[in-house]
Scaffold this motif. Structure first.
Motif, PDB file in Angstrom:
ATOM      1  N   LEU A 113      10.375 -64.378 -11.295  1.00 33.90           N
ATOM      2  CA  LEU A 113       9.129 -63.488 -10.887  1.00 33.90           C
ATOM      3  C   LEU A 113       8.278 -64.555 -10.319  1.00 33.90           C
ATOM      4  O   LEU A 113       7.872 -65.463 -10.983  1.00 33.90           O
ATOM      5  N   LYS A 114       7.461 -63.863  -9.278  1.00 31.84           N
ATOM      6  CA  LYS A 114       6.282 -64.646  -8.701  1.00 31.84           C
ATOM      7  C   LYS A 114       5.285 -63.855  -8.650  1.00 31.84           C
ATOM      8  O   LYS A 114       4.949 -62.632  -8.158  1.00 31.84           O
ATOM      9  N   PRO A 115       4.261 -64.054  -9.676  1.00 28.36           N
ATOM     10  CA  PRO A 115       2.774 -63.181  -9.642  1.00 28.36           C
ATOM     11  C   PRO A 115       1.905 -63.699  -8.542  1.00 28.36           C
ATOM     12  O   PRO A 115       2.424 -64.495  -7.785  1.00 28.36           O
ATOM     13  N   ALA A 116       1.005 -62.599  -8.361  1.00 23.80           N
ATOM     14  CA  ALA A 116       0.337 -62.928  -7.316  1.00 23.80           C
ATOM     15  C   ALA A 116      -0.809 -64.221  -7.415  1.00 23.80           C
ATOM     16  O   ALA A 116      -0.997 -64.697  -8.389  1.00 23.80           O
ATOM     17  N   GLU A 117      -1.059 -64.839  -6.156  1.00 23.21           N
ATOM     18  CA  GLU A 117      -1.856 -66.175  -6.429  1.00 23.21           C
ATOM     19  C   GLU A 117      -3.047 -65.878  -7.149  1.00 23.21           C
ATOM     20  O   GLU A 117      -3.696 -66.939  -7.742  1.00 23.21           O
ATOM     21  N   THR A 118      -3.570 -64.791  -7.103  1.00 15.75           N
ATOM     22  CA  THR A 118      -5.175 -64.770  -7.759  1.00 15.75           C
ATOM     23  C   THR A 118      -4.976 -64.295  -9.105  1.00 15.75           C
ATOM     24  O   THR A 118      -6.227 -64.374  -9.626  1.00 15.75           O
ATOM     25  N   GLU A 136      -6.654 -46.195   7.374  1.00 16.21           N
ATOM     26  CA  GLU A 136      -6.239 -47.330   6.546  1.00 16.21           C
ATOM     27  C   GLU A 136      -6.474 -47.604   5.256  1.00 16.21           C
ATOM     28  O   GLU A 136      -7.471 -47.187   4.831  1.00 16.21           O
ATOM     29  N   GLU A 137      -5.714 -48.270   4.591  1.00 20.46           N
ATOM     30  CA  GLU A 137      -5.858 -48.592   2.945  1.00 20.46           C
ATOM     31  C   GLU A 137      -6.984 -49.585   3.046  1.00 20.46           C
ATOM     32  O   GLU A 137      -6.862 -50.781   3.208  1.00 20.46           O
ATOM     33  N   ILE A 138      -7.846 -49.090   2.235  1.00 20.29           N
ATOM     34  CA  ILE A 138      -9.009 -49.902   1.811  1.00 20.29           C
ATOM     35  C   ILE A 138      -8.857 -50.744   0.865  1.00 20.29           C
ATOM     36  O   ILE A 138      -9.297 -51.899   0.617  1.00 20.29           O
ATOM     37  N   VAL A 195       8.713 -60.191  -6.764  1.00 23.03           N
ATOM     38  CA  VAL A 195       7.252 -60.576  -6.214  1.00 23.03           C
ATOM     39  C   VAL A 195       6.191 -59.363  -6.588  1.00 23.03           C
ATOM     40  O   VAL A 195       6.454 -58.167  -6.057  1.00 23.03           O
ATOM     41  N   ILE A 196       5.153 -59.793  -7.009  1.00 22.45           N
ATOM     42  CA  ILE A 196       4.122 -58.627  -7.450  1.00 22.45           C
ATOM     43  C   ILE A 196       2.685 -58.816  -7.232  1.00 22.45           C
ATOM     44  O   ILE A 196       2.272 -60.150  -6.697  1.00 22.45           O
ATOM     45  N   PRO A 197       2.012 -57.790  -6.836  1.00 28.03           N
ATOM     46  CA  PRO A 197       0.369 -57.933  -6.616  1.00 28.03           C
ATOM     47  C   PRO A 197      -0.445 -58.479  -7.488  1.00 28.03           C
ATOM     48  O   PRO A 197      -0.018 -58.512  -8.572  1.00 28.03           O
ATOM     49  N   GLY A 255       3.372 -54.819  -3.046  1.00 26.13           N
ATOM     50  CA  GLY A 255       2.537 -55.154  -2.320  1.00 26.13           C
ATOM     51  C   GLY A 255       2.083 -54.568  -1.042  1.00 26.13           C
ATOM     52  O   GLY A 255       2.556 -53.270  -1.021  1.00 26.13           O
ATOM     53  N   SER A 256       1.629 -55.406  -0.053  1.00 27.28           N
ATOM     54  CA  SER A 256       1.170 -54.492   0.979  1.00 27.28           C
ATOM     55  C   SER A 256       2.465 -54.238   2.164  1.00 27.28           C
ATOM     56  O   SER A 256       3.442 -54.806   1.881  1.00 27.28           O
ATOM     57  N   THR A 257       2.371 -53.157   2.868  1.00 30.30           N
ATOM     58  CA  THR A 257       3.220 -52.869   3.858  1.00 30.30           C
ATOM     59  C   THR A 257       3.544 -53.606   4.960  1.00 30.30           C
ATOM     60  O   THR A 257       4.749 -54.021   5.094  1.00 30.30           O
ATOM     61  N   GLU A 282       7.612 -51.209  -3.113  1.00 33.55           N
ATOM     62  CA  GLU A 282       6.658 -50.402  -3.587  1.00 33.55           C
ATOM     63  C   GLU A 282       5.548 -50.859  -2.713  1.00 33.55           C
ATOM     64  O   GLU A 282       4.773 -52.073  -2.942  1.00 33.55           O
ATOM     65  N   LEU A 283       5.059 -50.105  -1.703  1.00 38.51           N
ATOM     66  CA  LEU A 283       3.898 -50.543  -0.895  1.00 38.51           C
ATOM     67  C   LEU A 283       2.751 -49.753  -0.854  1.00 38.51           C
ATOM     68  O   LEU A 283       1.971 -49.405  -1.883  1.00 38.51           O
ATOM     69  N   GLY A 284       1.913 -49.810   0.426  1.00 35.13           N
ATOM     70  CA  GLY A 284       0.613 -49.230   0.195  1.00 35.13           C
ATOM     71  C   GLY A 284       0.586 -47.845   0.154  1.00 35.13           C
ATOM     72  O   GLY A 284       1.481 -47.073   0.092  1.00 35.13           O
ATOM     73  N   VAL A 314      -5.741 -49.810  -6.093  1.00 31.60           N
ATOM     74  CA  VAL A 314      -4.764 -49.002  -6.824  1.00 31.60           C
ATOM     75  C   VAL A 314      -3.668 -48.338  -5.388  1.00 31.60           C
ATOM     76  O   VAL A 314      -4.362 -47.804  -4.657  1.00 31.60           O
ATOM     77  N   CYS A 315      -2.643 -48.636  -5.647  1.00 28.18           N
ATOM     78  CA  CYS A 315      -1.782 -48.077  -4.252  1.00 28.18           C
ATOM     79  C   CYS A 315      -1.885 -46.847  -4.160  1.00 28.18           C
ATOM     80  O   CYS A 315      -1.770 -46.177  -3.191  1.00 28.18           O
ATOM     81  N   CYS A 316      -2.019 -46.036  -5.364  1.00 26.35           N
ATOM     82  CA  CYS A 316      -1.837 -44.444  -5.491  1.00 26.35           C
ATOM     83  C   CYS A 316      -3.373 -43.965  -5.461  1.00 26.35           C
ATOM     84  O   CYS A 316      -3.339 -42.818  -5.902  1.00 26.35           O
TER      85      CYS A 316
HETATM   86  P1  NAD Z   1       0.538 -58.686  -0.666  1.00 29.17           P
HETATM   87  O1  NAD Z   1       1.499 -57.968   0.045  1.00 29.17           O
HETATM   88  O2  NAD Z   1      -0.597 -59.481   0.075  1.00 29.17           O
HETATM   89  O3  NAD Z   1       0.910 -59.580  -1.762  1.00 29.17           O
HETATM   90  C1  NAD Z   1       1.913 -59.225  -2.717  1.00 29.17           C
HETATM   91  C2  NAD Z   1       2.695 -60.513  -3.069  1.00 29.17           C
HETATM   92  O4  NAD Z   1       3.560 -60.843  -2.129  1.00 29.17           O
HETATM   93  C3  NAD Z   1       1.849 -61.601  -3.643  1.00 29.17           C
HETATM   94  O5  NAD Z   1       2.467 -62.137  -4.834  1.00 29.17           O
HETATM   95  C4  NAD Z   1       2.092 -62.486  -2.257  1.00 29.17           C
HETATM   96  O6  NAD Z   1       1.886 -63.949  -2.758  1.00 29.17           O
HETATM   97  C5  NAD Z   1       3.475 -62.377  -2.009  1.00 29.17           C
HETATM   98  N1  NAD Z   1       3.618 -62.645  -0.442  1.00 29.17           N
HETATM   99  C6  NAD Z   1       2.750 -62.631   0.411  1.00 29.17           C
HETATM  100  N2  NAD Z   1       3.484 -62.788   1.631  1.00 29.17           N
HETATM  101  C7  NAD Z   1       4.769 -63.157   1.332  1.00 29.17           C
HETATM  102  C8  NAD Z   1       6.054 -63.071   2.138  1.00 29.17           C
HETATM  103  N3  NAD Z   1       6.097 -63.217   3.424  1.00 29.17           N
HETATM  104  N4  NAD Z   1       7.301 -62.976   1.515  1.00 29.17           N
HETATM  105  C9  NAD Z   1       7.167 -62.833  -0.189  1.00 29.17           C
HETATM  106  N5  NAD Z   1       6.111 -62.729  -0.641  1.00 29.17           N
HETATM  107  C10 NAD Z   1       4.925 -62.618  -0.078  1.00 29.17           C
HETATM  108  O7  NAD Z   1      -0.471 -57.541  -1.506  1.00 29.17           O
HETATM  109  P2  NAD Z   1      -1.632 -57.622  -2.248  1.00 29.17           P
HETATM  110  O8  NAD Z   1      -2.843 -57.828  -1.207  1.00 29.17           O
HETATM  111  O9  NAD Z   1      -1.378 -58.813  -3.466  1.00 29.17           O
HETATM  112  O10 NAD Z   1      -1.447 -56.242  -3.078  1.00 29.17           O
HETATM  113  C11 NAD Z   1      -2.273 -55.186  -2.556  1.00 29.17           C
HETATM  114  C12 NAD Z   1      -1.174 -54.294  -1.912  1.00 29.17           C
HETATM  115  O11 NAD Z   1      -0.137 -53.936  -2.861  1.00 29.17           O
HETATM  116  C13 NAD Z   1      -1.714 -52.986  -1.493  1.00 29.17           C
HETATM  117  O12 NAD Z   1      -1.333 -52.634  -0.091  1.00 29.17           O
HETATM  118  C14 NAD Z   1      -1.075 -51.800  -2.609  1.00 29.17           C
HETATM  119  O13 NAD Z   1      -1.102 -50.420  -2.086  1.00 29.17           O
HETATM  120  C15 NAD Z   1       0.172 -52.414  -2.786  1.00 29.17           C
HETATM  121  N6  NAD Z   1       0.711 -52.131  -4.021  1.00 29.17           N
HETATM  122  C16 NAD Z   1       1.659 -50.955  -4.164  1.00 29.17           C
HETATM  123  C17 NAD Z   1       2.290 -50.581  -5.334  1.00 29.17           C
HETATM  124  C18 NAD Z   1       3.289 -49.436  -5.280  1.00 29.17           C
HETATM  125  O14 NAD Z   1       3.620 -49.257  -6.427  1.00 29.17           O
HETATM  126  N7  NAD Z   1       3.553 -48.897  -4.367  1.00 29.17           N
HETATM  127  C19 NAD Z   1       1.500 -50.986  -6.529  1.00 29.17           C
HETATM  128  C20 NAD Z   1       0.496 -51.932  -6.511  1.00 29.17           C
HETATM  129  C21 NAD Z   1      -0.042 -52.303  -5.210  1.00 29.17           C
END
Ligand code: NAD
Length: 479
Positions: free
Chosen positions: A181-186, A386-388, A155-157, A234-236, A256-258, A289-291
């Protein structure tokens, strides 16, 4: 201050991309209709609807996991590494050949400037496939064994849609796993174009499956009992939910989170280079950008000079049409993300930090935010904690190296950091003291497929990239 430079518009033509009015799911090597509803994906720069995309429900996820399992058992798992490598090389070469198409589509769907999708995202995507293609027949030297795990649910952002796909799919396939693989909805469109590339490369059906949708689709995927490995970026908050969902199962997980990186400028740093690094650190990819170097820690004795030069440099940044080759800062990815950036910035102002942006004309349609910096920020401010995830920089000062370390580490995150100084010994000292997965010295935001990337603390666990990135997809890995 307005920009001293004027350029004629130089938009990249979008005629190279052929966006279909609607897309199905990519399961078992072909595009199929989903059982669920459809959703629209828009260009964040204009709010124009680009396409309708299927929203995979549980039954669709089930079908995709079944296809991946079958492909793993019958074709991909038993295939010798040197044969798998050929497919990965082929995919890498097609990505290069279709690079312009991918870059234009990425900028349209995501809002990022074409110069970044063209010069950073897509070349790095191809490099990842080339790099892991090279590992496919050498896994016995990886140190993690050479036995794959099975089916990976990924699952990716939305911030680096195709690059995050490459970080996930390339090592998984090289190690002999199959993926859903599930891409982000946007930002689903480049993943769907990647599916076409898999067809073009004659990848056996079921080895790569792409299910589009939002959180519910992601939840169905990560909690599917026949998924052996969950890889999430994605997000933490969502990372935490996923960790809970897979707790007590045999699934291997990487998260891999925020992040909330400190970019630390000492008084002996080459100031002009440091200013470029600060700009690159926080305004690259609109700060999505997460980093990102979202906290500037500058030594008090040079703070005024650094801020003066930084403001001058920020005044030359061009915000606007992502497809214009001169654009430095494109559109914010979604209305939701824009609302979050606005809210946190308003809070920063209300908490007493000084807010500054250069004068810039923002387009009337779409989602935009000017490059912004906050001075007089303290560690108690929410904009420091907080992560903006937007083009917003918080500036703090320090007097001594130990104060810089203490402030840099004063965050729940631990993904990256930057150090700007003339002294090699200080770089080494800081790199040892900073609790961050990546520490850049006199540069920032440099990525290479050979180099591992990942975080400490609430930035997640596991590494992607390099030899270390293989560990997540092999049975000999510790996690
Ligand atoms: P998000 O967590 O909202 O969404 C990420 C993905 O998870 C999307 O595809 C979303 O549809 C899916 N998702 C949402 N809820 C879910 C659930 N309950 N179970 C499974 N999947 C679910 O994050 P975002 O807003 O898309 O991306 C931004 C975040 O990603 C930021 O916090 C950023 O720091 C982080 N990020 C981290 C890295 C890294 O390598 N550490 C890289 C890029 C982005």
């Amino acid at each position: 201050m307005t920009s001293p430079f004027e350029y004629a518009p130089a938009p990249e033509s979008r005629s190279i991309v052929d966006i279909k009015p609607s897309y199905g799911l990519f399961i078992n090597g072909e595009f199929v209709d989903g059982h669920g509803k459809a959703f629209k994906t828009i260009s964040p720069a204009t709010e124009e609807v680009l396409a309708e995309v299927a929203e995979a429900d549980e039954a669709d996820v089930e079908k995709a996991v079944k296809a991946a399992r079958k492909a793993y058992d019958k074709v991909w798992g038993p295939m010798p590494g040197r044969e798998r490598a050929k497919y990965l090389y082929r995919i890498a070469r097609i990505i290069q050949e279709r690079g312009r198409e991918l870059a234009v589509l990425e900028s349209l769907d995501n809002g990022k400037p074409i110069k970044e999708s063209r010069d950073v995202d897509i070349p790095t995507v191809a490099a990842h496939f080339f790099y892991y293609a090279g590992w496919a027949d050498k896994l016995e030297y990886s140190g993690f064994g050479s036995t794959p795990l099975g089916v990976a649910g990924q699952v990716i952002p939305w911030n680096f849609p195709l690059l995050m796909l490459a970080w996930k799919i390339a090592p998984a396939l090289a190690c002999g796993n199959t993926v859903v693989l599930k891409p982000a909805e946007t930002t689903p469109l480049t993943a769907l174009l990647f599916a076409e590339i898999c067809q073009q490369a004659d990848l056996p059906p079921g080895v790569v499956n792409i299910v589009t949708g939002a959180g519910d689709t992601g939840r169905a995927l990560v909690s599917h009992p026949d998924v052996d490995k969950v890889a999430f970026t994605g997000s933490t908050d969502v990372g935490r939910a996923i960790a809970k969902a897979v707790a007590g199962t045999d699934k291997k997980v990487t998260l891999e989170l925020g992040g909330k990186a400190a970019n630390i400028v000492f008084d002996d740093a080459p100031i002009d280079q440091a200013v470029e690094g600060i700009v690159n650190g926080i305004f690259f990819n609109q700060g999505h950008v997460c980093c990102a170097g979202s906290r500037l820690l500058v030594q008090e004795s040079v703070a005024e000079e650094v801020l003066d030069r930084l403001k001058r440099r920020m005044s030359t940044l061009r915000v606007g049409d992502p497809l214009d080759k001169n654009t430095d800062i494109g559109a914010i990815n979604s209305a939701e993300q824009l609302a979050r950036i606005r809210e946190l910035s308003d809070i920063g102002e209300a908490e007493g930090a000084g807010r500054w942006s250069p004068a810039c004309d923002l387009p009337s349609n779409g989602f935009w935010f000017p490059p912004t910096l906050f001075t007089g920020v303290t560690q108690a401010h929410r904009i420091a904690r907080e992560e903006i995830f937007g083009p917003v920089l918080s500036v703090l000062t320090f007097r001594t190296p130990s104060e810089a370390v203490e402030k840099a580490n004063n965050t729940p995150y631990g993904l990256s950091a930057g150090v700007w100084t003339d002294k090699g010994s200080r770089i080494l000292h800081m790199a040892n003291q900073l609790r961050a997965g990546v520490v850049w010295a006199n540069t920032f935001n440099k990525f290479d497929p050979t180099s591992p990337f990942g975080g400490y603390k609430e930035s997640g666990y596991g590494r992607e990239g390099g030899r270390h990135g293989l560990e997540a997809y092999l049975k000999g890995g510790v996690k």
